[in-house]
Design a protein around this motif. Sequence first.
Motif, mmCIF file in Angstrom:
data_model
loop_
_atom_site.group_PDB
_atom_site.id
_atom_site.type_symbol
_atom_site.label_atom_id
_atom_site.label_comp_id
_atom_site.label_asym_id
_atom_site.label_seq_id
_atom_site.Cartn_x
_atom_site.Cartn_y
_atom_site.Cartn_z
ATOM 1 N N UNK A 35 0.834 -1.203 0.000
ATOM 2 C CA UNK A 35 0.000 0.000 0.000
ATOM 3 C C UNK A 35 0.866 1.248 0.000
ATOM 4 N N UNK A 36 1.935 1.233 0.755
ATOM 5 C CA UNK A 36 2.835 2.387 0.862
ATOM 6 C C UNK A 36 3.392 2.737 -0.516
ATOM 7 N N UNK A 37 3.887 1.754 -1.223
ATOM 8 C CA UNK A 37 4.463 2.032 -2.551
ATOM 9 C C UNK A 37 3.380 2.444 -3.540
ATOM 10 N N UNK A 38 2.176 1.883 -3.405
ATOM 11 C CA UNK A 38 1.060 2.314 -4.257
ATOM 12 C C UNK A 38 0.779 3.805 -4.060
ATOM 13 N N UNK A 79 -14.656 1.026 -1.478
ATOM 14 C CA UNK A 79 -14.158 0.132 -2.521
ATOM 15 C C UNK A 79 -12.826 -0.508 -2.151
ATOM 16 N N UNK A 80 -12.458 -0.383 -0.877
ATOM 17 C CA UNK A 80 -11.216 -0.955 -0.357
ATOM 18 C C UNK A 80 -9.979 -0.323 -0.996
ATOM 19 N N UNK A 81 -10.111 0.935 -1.416
ATOM 20 C CA UNK A 81 -8.977 1.669 -1.973
ATOM 21 C C UNK A 81 -8.347 2.522 -0.876
ATOM 22 N N UNK A 113 0.816 10.163 3.587
ATOM 23 C CA UNK A 113 0.732 10.022 2.143
ATOM 24 C C UNK A 113 -0.751 10.002 1.801
ATOM 25 N N UNK A 114 -1.197 10.978 1.025
ATOM 26 C CA UNK A 114 -2.616 11.120 0.701
ATOM 27 C C UNK A 114 -2.873 10.713 -0.750
ATOM 28 N N UNK A 115 -3.994 10.036 -1.009
ATOM 29 C CA UNK A 115 -4.498 9.985 -2.368
ATOM 30 C C UNK A 115 -4.904 11.414 -2.720
ATOM 31 N N UNK A 116 -4.382 11.921 -3.840
ATOM 32 C CA UNK A 116 -4.484 13.359 -4.096
ATOM 33 C C UNK A 116 -5.927 13.860 -4.139
#
Length: 394
Positions: A35-38, A79-81, A113-116
């Motif tokens: 998840x971190x690298x994603x 959605x488990x994202x 780390x945020x999903x933008x």
Amino acid sequence: MTMAAAIDYPTASTQAASRITRVDVLRDFATAEPVWRHLETADTLSTPYQRYDFQAAWQAHVGQLEGLRPFIVIAYDANDQPLLLLPLGARQENGLQVAGYLGGKHVTFNMPLWQRDFAEAATRADMEALQSGIRRHRETVDLLALARQPRHWLGIANLMAQWPSQPSTNDCPVLRLLPGASPTDHVSNSFRKRLKGKEKKYEVLPGYRYLLATRDAEIKRVLDAFFTTKPLRMAEQKLPNVFAEPGIEDFIRAACLAPRDGGRAIDIHALVCDEEVIAMFAGVADAGRFSMMFNTYTMSANAKYSPGLILMRSIIDHYAACGITSLDLGIGADDYKRMFCKDDEPIFDSFVPLTTRGKLGAMGLSSFARAKRLVKQTPALLNLAQRLRGALQR
């Protein structure tokens, strides 16, 4: 904001409005790594200090020795994202389990780390749901002590400021690099001329050049010089050598050699000649920011022509040409920083209690941090503190 705000519990209605549907707490890096690298992709908002390779190197060489256990928080949507990853470590302090950012005092900025798209649109309900999710976890801690967080990153507000916050002890001097600007907009023509006159003294040295170290042998040469020279420079200033603390040298060497797209987890810039490393600066970089971590310069006669300032000019020109929009030289009010950095990056701390026991701890840490900032912002108090520190070190 008062500490009372820290102990508000989200209501059912605010939880229902949040995109966050699940909060996990992971206790090891290997499980968190996918998840971190994603979340290190171009669609993510984060500082270069929170890269996996940087943080993993620090934890392996320093955090473990300090008794810090990973406490890595990941929030997901329906959605488990993954929406965000909060890279923390926990340990016992004064009878409380306290979690804070990984990286210690060698990190200037701390942030998840945020999903933008989540970072740009998240609401207070999302942040309440995150806090509630951490609190409900069976391995929760008593208190979150979150230091040195930027209020904005790459023009986007840091949502962590929605939790109780207060100004950090110091702000961070920063230089804004305007796209398409002339180099003299960043370093004035008159200053450049003065530095060019000094640099002529070095240009006669065999092998003199500005170097962005990319090869392992170059990195090793510069780091060997740094770990030889820095203790001498710190002794001159009557400062403790923080680089001699357990694990620090191993961490720095590992991170400087760890590859990333376009460079290393820590990038090294230097002025060198065949005989020696004249000056060096090392820091972390991404598409928008270069942030300084550590530096030093030679003890030889070559020190007298301001090699650090010459190198700083070269670094600014390098990153401006790369399209980076801001550059900082780390927290602190050193005179050389103000020669280049005319603005300040406001940063903040948060002390968030998660249990009843954590409330007193949060109030104590908050009060101590406010007092420390008062000392740093008051010249008479700062002078007294410096004299006392000097007396204790004699």
